[in-house]
Write an enzyme that holds these catalytic residues in place. Structure first.
Site, PDB file in Angstrom:
ATOM      1  N   ASP A   9      -2.924 -11.221 -21.697  1.00 51.86           N
ATOM      2  CA  ASP A   9      -3.146  -9.932 -21.023  1.00 51.86           C
ATOM      3  C   ASP A   9      -2.820  -8.836 -22.020  1.00 51.86           C
ATOM      4  O   ASP A   9      -2.173  -9.072 -23.050  1.00 51.86           O
ATOM      5  CB  ASP A   9      -2.246  -9.808 -19.779  1.00 51.86           C
ATOM      6  CG  ASP A   9      -2.426  -8.466 -19.060  1.00 51.86           C
ATOM      7  OD1 ASP A   9      -3.576  -8.062 -18.821  1.00 51.86           O
ATOM      8  OD2 ASP A   9      -1.417  -7.793 -18.766  1.00 51.86           O
ATOM      9  N   SER A  10      -3.222  -7.617 -21.671  1.00 53.91           N
ATOM     10  CA  SER A  10      -2.896  -6.476 -22.525  1.00 53.91           C
ATOM     11  C   SER A  10      -1.400  -6.135 -22.459  1.00 53.91           C
ATOM     12  O   SER A  10      -0.931  -5.350 -23.280  1.00 53.91           O
ATOM     13  CB  SER A  10      -3.705  -5.265 -22.083  1.00 53.91           C
ATOM     14  OG  SER A  10      -3.369  -4.939 -20.746  1.00 53.91           O
ATOM     15  N   CYS A  72      -6.432 -10.732 -17.329  1.00 51.25           N
ATOM     16  CA  CYS A  72      -6.612  -9.291 -17.457  1.00 51.25           C
ATOM     17  C   CYS A  72      -8.050  -8.997 -17.042  1.00 51.25           C
ATOM     18  O   CYS A  72      -8.986  -9.602 -17.587  1.00 51.25           O
ATOM     19  CB  CYS A  72      -6.388  -8.892 -18.911  1.00 51.25           C
ATOM     20  SG  CYS A  72      -6.751  -7.167 -19.282  1.00 51.25           S
ATOM     21  N   GLU A 151       3.806  -1.064 -16.742  1.00 49.08           N
ATOM     22  CA  GLU A 151       4.163  -1.528 -18.087  1.00 49.08           C
ATOM     23  C   GLU A 151       5.547  -1.013 -18.473  1.00 49.08           C
ATOM     24  O   GLU A 151       6.330  -1.719 -19.099  1.00 49.08           O
ATOM     25  CB  GLU A 151       3.094  -1.021 -19.068  1.00 49.08           C
ATOM     26  CG  GLU A 151       3.072  -1.673 -20.420  1.00 49.08           C
ATOM     27  CD  GLU A 151       2.696  -3.155 -20.406  1.00 49.08           C
ATOM     28  OE1 GLU A 151       3.163  -3.838 -21.318  1.00 49.08           O
ATOM     29  OE2 GLU A 151       1.969  -3.650 -19.516  1.00 49.08           O
ATOM     30  N   CYS A 182      -6.877  -5.073 -11.261  1.00 49.61           N
ATOM     31  CA  CYS A 182      -6.126  -4.979 -12.514  1.00 49.61           C
ATOM     32  C   CYS A 182      -4.882  -5.816 -12.291  1.00 49.61           C
ATOM     33  O   CYS A 182      -4.212  -5.663 -11.258  1.00 49.61           O
ATOM     34  CB  CYS A 182      -5.746  -3.522 -12.789  1.00 49.61           C
ATOM     35  SG  CYS A 182      -4.606  -3.319 -14.178  1.00 49.61           S
ATOM     36  N   HIS A 184      -2.050  -5.738 -13.467  1.00 47.29           N
ATOM     37  CA  HIS A 184      -0.779  -5.015 -13.381  1.00 47.29           C
ATOM     38  C   HIS A 184      -0.455  -4.595 -11.936  1.00 47.29           C
ATOM     39  O   HIS A 184       0.709  -4.468 -11.576  1.00 47.29           O
ATOM     40  CB  HIS A 184      -0.815  -3.745 -14.243  1.00 47.29           C
ATOM     41  CG  HIS A 184      -0.601  -3.970 -15.707  1.00 47.29           C
ATOM     42  ND1 HIS A 184      -1.526  -4.600 -16.510  1.00 47.29           N
ATOM     43  CD2 HIS A 184       0.438  -3.630 -16.523  1.00 47.29           C
ATOM     44  CE1 HIS A 184      -1.071  -4.639 -17.763  1.00 47.29           C
ATOM     45  NE2 HIS A 184       0.120  -4.054 -17.794  1.00 47.29           N
TER      46      HIS A 184
HETATM   47  N1  DGL Z   1      -3.956  -5.835 -16.919  1.00 43.14           N
HETATM   48  C1  DGL Z   1      -5.191  -5.192 -17.281  1.00 43.14           C
HETATM   49  C2  DGL Z   1      -6.269  -5.508 -16.267  1.00 43.14           C
HETATM   50  O1  DGL Z   1      -6.136  -6.427 -15.482  1.00 43.14           O
HETATM   51  C3  DGL Z   1      -5.192  -3.710 -17.431  1.00 43.14           C
HETATM   52  C4  DGL Z   1      -4.251  -2.991 -18.267  1.00 43.14           C
HETATM   53  C5  DGL Z   1      -4.855  -2.216 -19.404  1.00 43.14           C
HETATM   54  O2  DGL Z   1      -5.521  -1.184 -19.220  1.00 43.14           O
HETATM   55  O3  DGL Z   1      -4.600  -2.665 -20.501  1.00 43.14           O
HETATM   56  O4  DGL Z   1      -7.274  -4.844 -16.272  1.00 43.14           O
END
Ligand code: DGL
Length: 277
Positions: A9-10, A72, A151, A182, A184
């Site tokens: 993931d990011s 992600c 985050e 997302c 997150h």
């Molecule tokens: N966790 C990422 C997602 O599911 C998004 C976070 C980001 O913008 O890096 O899209």
């Protein structure tokens, strides 16, 4: 078959999928990379998201995993096909599972989707939902402001005004179902629920993604078996069930991860530049 499963993931968001994997696949070992130093991905150009995702893939492949999970939505929308085309092992994304969960659990005819700018722009949820149901109205809203809250582990009091502002268009759209597009967002699902109201069903990809992974591993005969003993105390030391890596600040990653997974965790730092091409 006790090879690891690689998850990327990011940042910390993919841990929402990891939590479900640990619940549904308790014998598996997971290696996780969160590219927190370059998070958010969601407002970056597509080519950049693809190349960062490929770096995470190359890093995870050094652990000789049996499968990869792109946990992600942004990376799934931008890079899943590219990763699949080069990965020697099966790769799952989170958007098809999320769309399936939305179709199964939808109330009424209007589904809202919130996600990053790139996920919403890609139309990936609309495409995935419409493949099965073309009678649903889908309204999508970019809400990238919610990613840094998660985050950086913002407290609720500070996050609340941001949520109120960002989710106002969602509230006005009067959706019955809202896809948390997302990874997150499930970490702040309770706060989102408070703002959009109790009558909106919140959907996330985690449960369905872990279930799809379980099916895939079963079908391919790749499930880890208890008998090999990875859950035994001595083996656990040598082969922890979860190894976490971040490109960002290990201490803040660890704080969010421990709060979410409710257990003490070690976080290792990694520099992905070595995996660039
Ligand atoms: N966790 C990422 C997602 O599911 C998004 C976070 C980001 O913008 O890096 O899209």
């Amino acid at each position: 078959m006790n090879r690891v499963i690689g998850v990327m993931d990011s940042g910390v968001g993919g841990l929402t999928v990891v939590k479900e994997m640990l619940r549904q696949l308790p014998n598996e070992r997971i290696v996780y990379i969160g590219d927190s130093a370059r998070c958010p991905y969601g407002s970056r150009p597509r080519e950049e998201i693809v190349s960062f995702t490929m770096e995470m893939m190359r890093f995870l492949l050094t652990f000789e995993p049996k499968a990869l999970v792109v946990a992600c939505n942004t990376a799934t929308a931008a890079a899943l096909e590219v990763v699949r085309s080069v990965s020697p092992v099966p790769v799952l994304g989170v958007i098809d599972p999320g769309a399936r969960a939305a179709i199964r659990e939808t109330r009424g005819k209007r589904i809202g989707v919130i996600g990053t700018v790139q996920t919403i722009r890609s139309g990936a949820y609309e495409t995935a939902i419409r493949r099965t149901r073309d009678d649903l109205e889908i309204v999508s809203f970019p809400t990238p402001e919610l990613v840094p809250l998660v985050e950086m582990g913002w407290p609720k009091a500070a996050a609340r005004p941001v949520l109120e502002t960002v989710l106002e268009p969602v509230r006005s759209a009067e959706v019955e179902t809202l896809v948390l597009g997302c990874t997150h967002y499930p970490m702040i699902a309770d706060w989102i629920q408070e703002v959009v109201g109790p009558d909106v069903a919140l959907i996330n990809s985690a449960t369905e993604t872990a279930a799809e992974l379980a099916t895939l591993l079963t079908e391919m005969g790749l499930l880890a078996s208890m008998s090999v003993g990875f859950r035994e105390d001595d083996a656990k030391e040598a082969f922890p069930d979860l190894r976490l890596f971040t490109t960002g600040d290990a201490a803040s990653f660890r704080a969010v991860a421990e709060r979410w997974l409710k257990r003490p965790l070690a976080v290792e730092a990694v520099d992905l530049r070595a995996f660039a091409r």
